[in-house]
Motif scaffolding. Structure first.
Motif, PDB file in Angstrom:
ATOM      1  N   GLU A   1      48.583  27.592  42.095  1.00  0.00           N
ATOM      2  CA  GLU A   1      48.600  26.535  43.114  1.00  0.00           C
ATOM      3  C   GLU A   1      49.567  26.884  44.238  1.00  0.00           C
ATOM      4  O   GLU A   1      49.220  26.801  45.425  1.00  0.00           O
ATOM      5  N   GLN A   2      50.785  27.273  43.899  1.00  0.00           N
ATOM      6  CA  GLN A   2      51.787  27.618  44.903  1.00  0.00           C
ATOM      7  C   GLN A   2      51.364  28.839  45.716  1.00  0.00           C
ATOM      8  O   GLN A   2      51.527  28.864  46.936  1.00  0.00           O
ATOM      9  N   ALA A   3      50.822  29.838  45.046  1.00  0.00           N
ATOM     10  CA  ALA A   3      50.393  31.053  45.745  1.00  0.00           C
ATOM     11  C   ALA A   3      49.264  30.749  46.721  1.00  0.00           C
ATOM     12  O   ALA A   3      49.253  31.255  47.847  1.00  0.00           O
ATOM     13  N   ARG A   4      48.331  29.916  46.306  1.00  0.00           N
ATOM     14  CA  ARG A   4      47.190  29.608  47.184  1.00  0.00           C
ATOM     15  C   ARG A   4      47.562  28.658  48.315  1.00  0.00           C
ATOM     16  O   ARG A   4      46.871  28.615  49.333  1.00  0.00           O
ATOM     17  N   LEU A   5      48.638  27.909  48.159  1.00  0.00           N
ATOM     18  CA  LEU A   5      49.128  27.114  49.284  1.00  0.00           C
ATOM     19  C   LEU A   5      49.598  28.029  50.407  1.00  0.00           C
ATOM     20  O   LEU A   5      49.383  27.740  51.578  1.00  0.00           O
ATOM     21  N   LEU A   6      50.230  29.114  50.037  1.00  0.00           N
ATOM     22  CA  LEU A   6      50.705  30.080  51.033  1.00  0.00           C
ATOM     23  C   LEU A   6      49.600  30.996  51.535  1.00  0.00           C
ATOM     24  O   LEU A   6      49.635  31.456  52.670  1.00  0.00           O
ATOM     25  N   ASN A   7      48.636  31.275  50.666  1.00  0.00           N
ATOM     26  CA  ASN A   7      47.608  32.251  50.988  1.00  0.00           C
ATOM     27  C   ASN A   7      46.287  31.829  50.328  1.00  0.00           C
ATOM     28  O   ASN A   7      45.985  32.252  49.219  1.00  0.00           O
ATOM     29  N   PRO A   8      45.508  30.998  50.985  1.00  0.00           N
ATOM     30  CA  PRO A   8      44.279  30.466  50.378  1.00  0.00           C
ATOM     31  C   PRO A   8      43.255  31.527  49.989  1.00  0.00           C
ATOM     32  O   PRO A   8      42.437  31.294  49.104  1.00  0.00           O
ATOM     33  N   ASP A   9      43.302  32.698  50.620  1.00  0.00           N
ATOM     34  CA  ASP A   9      42.331  33.754  50.329  1.00  0.00           C
ATOM     35  C   ASP A   9      42.816  34.735  49.253  1.00  0.00           C
ATOM     36  O   ASP A   9      42.144  35.722  48.970  1.00  0.00           O
ATOM     37  N   LEU A  10      43.951  34.463  48.679  1.00  0.00           N
ATOM     38  CA  LEU A  10      44.561  35.359  47.703  1.00  0.00           C
ATOM     39  C   LEU A  10      43.686  35.517  46.463  1.00  0.00           C
ATOM     40  O   LEU A  10      43.204  34.544  45.901  1.00  0.00           O
ATOM     41  N   GLU A  11      43.480  36.769  46.070  1.00  0.00           N
ATOM     42  CA  GLU A  11      42.809  37.075  44.806  1.00  0.00           C
ATOM     43  C   GLU A  11      43.887  37.110  43.725  1.00  0.00           C
ATOM     44  O   GLU A  11      44.926  37.751  43.913  1.00  0.00           O
ATOM     45  N   ILE A  12      43.653  36.428  42.623  1.00  0.00           N
ATOM     46  CA  ILE A  12      44.641  36.404  41.536  1.00  0.00           C
ATOM     47  C   ILE A  12      44.000  36.975  40.284  1.00  0.00           C
ATOM     48  O   ILE A  12      42.929  36.526  39.866  1.00  0.00           O
ATOM     49  N   PHE A  13      44.682  37.969  39.702  1.00  0.00           N
ATOM     50  CA  PHE A  13      44.196  38.614  38.489  1.00  0.00           C
ATOM     51  C   PHE A  13      45.230  38.429  37.392  1.00  0.00           C
ATOM     52  O   PHE A  13      46.403  38.766  37.567  1.00  0.00           O
ATOM     53  N   VAL A  14      44.797  37.890  36.282  1.00  0.00           N
ATOM     54  CA  VAL A  14      45.654  37.699  35.116  1.00  0.00           C
ATOM     55  C   VAL A  14      45.266  38.795  34.129  1.00  0.00           C
ATOM     56  O   VAL A  14      44.117  38.840  33.671  1.00  0.00           O
ATOM     57  N   THR A  15      46.203  39.697  33.839  1.00  0.00           N
ATOM     58  CA  THR A  15      45.858  40.902  33.094  1.00  0.00           C
ATOM     59  C   THR A  15      46.731  41.130  31.863  1.00  0.00           C
ATOM     60  O   THR A  15      47.845  40.618  31.769  1.00  0.00           O
ATOM     61  N   SER A  16      46.184  41.925  30.968  1.00  0.00           N
ATOM     62  CA  SER A  16      46.922  42.394  29.795  1.00  0.00           C
ATOM     63  C   SER A  16      46.471  43.813  29.475  1.00  0.00           C
ATOM     64  O   SER A  16      45.296  44.039  29.178  1.00  0.00           O
ATOM     65  N   ALA A  17      47.403  44.748  29.517  1.00  0.00           N
ATOM     66  CA  ALA A  17      47.068  46.120  29.142  1.00  0.00           C
ATOM     67  C   ALA A  17      46.793  46.211  27.642  1.00  0.00           C
ATOM     68  O   ALA A  17      46.003  47.038  27.201  1.00  0.00           O
ATOM     69  N   ARG A  18      47.414  45.342  26.871  1.00  0.00           N
ATOM     70  CA  ARG A  18      47.242  45.378  25.416  1.00  0.00           C
ATOM     71  C   ARG A  18      45.850  44.953  25.005  1.00  0.00           C
ATOM     72  O   ARG A  18      45.212  45.590  24.181  1.00  0.00           O
ATOM     73  N   THR A  19      45.338  43.871  25.607  1.00  0.00           N
ATOM     74  CA  THR A  19      44.022  43.363  25.222  1.00  0.00           C
ATOM     75  C   THR A  19      42.916  43.760  26.186  1.00  0.00           C
ATOM     76  O   THR A  19      41.741  43.634  25.874  1.00  0.00           O
ATOM     77  N   GLY A  20      43.294  44.205  27.391  1.00  0.00           N
ATOM     78  CA  GLY A  20      42.304  44.551  28.399  1.00  0.00           C
ATOM     79  C   GLY A  20      41.859  43.373  29.249  1.00  0.00           C
ATOM     80  O   GLY A  20      41.065  43.535  30.171  1.00  0.00           O
ATOM     81  N   GLU A  21      42.375  42.196  28.959  1.00  0.00           N
ATOM     82  CA  GLU A  21      41.993  41.009  29.729  1.00  0.00           C
ATOM     83  C   GLU A  21      42.257  41.229  31.215  1.00  0.00           C
ATOM     84  O   GLU A  21      43.319  41.700  31.610  1.00  0.00           O
ATOM     85  N   GLY A  22      41.273  40.924  32.037  1.00  0.00           N
ATOM     86  CA  GLY A  22      41.408  40.969  33.480  1.00  0.00           C
ATOM     87  C   GLY A  22      41.358  42.348  34.110  1.00  0.00           C
ATOM     88  O   GLY A  22      41.267  42.465  35.337  1.00  0.00           O
ATOM     89  N   ILE A  23      41.413  43.404  33.315  1.00  0.00           N
ATOM     90  CA  ILE A  23      41.453  44.759  33.870  1.00  0.00           C
ATOM     91  C   ILE A  23      40.131  45.112  34.560  1.00  0.00           C
ATOM     92  O   ILE A  23      40.133  45.699  35.644  1.00  0.00           O
TER      93      ILE A  23
END
Length: 78
Positions: A40-62
């Motif tokens: 929410e805070q990041a998109r208030l500053l930058n509405p076009d921001l791409e956000i990736f939630v990642t984990s190298a251990r599980t591969g999530e988001g990679i």
């Protein structure tokens, strides 16, 4: 660090194209971290921001991050 990093460094978050949150598999261990508030805070500053939630251990988001990076490369090469 915490979700409040966005408000500590607003120019940085306003200028970037993507935010990569790493080690997301450890989030359950950090009760103070609020992913929704971070986004929410990041998109208030930058509405076009791409956000990736990642984990190298599980591969999530990679895969999503890799696809986005490839699309950015393709756009820049055109």
């Amino acid at each position: 660090e915490g979700w409040d990093k966005v408000m500590k460094y607003p120019p940085m978050f306003a200028a970037v194209d993507a935010l990569i949150v790493t080690k997301c598999d450890y989030l359950p261990l950090n009760e103070d971290f609020d992913m929704d508030r971070l986004k929410e805070q990041a998109r208030l500053l930058n509405p076009d921001l791409e956000i990736f939630v990642t984990s190298a251990r599980t591969g999530e988001g990679i895969g999503e991050l890799a696809d986005w990076l490839q699309s950015q490369r393709t756009e820049k090469v055109k």
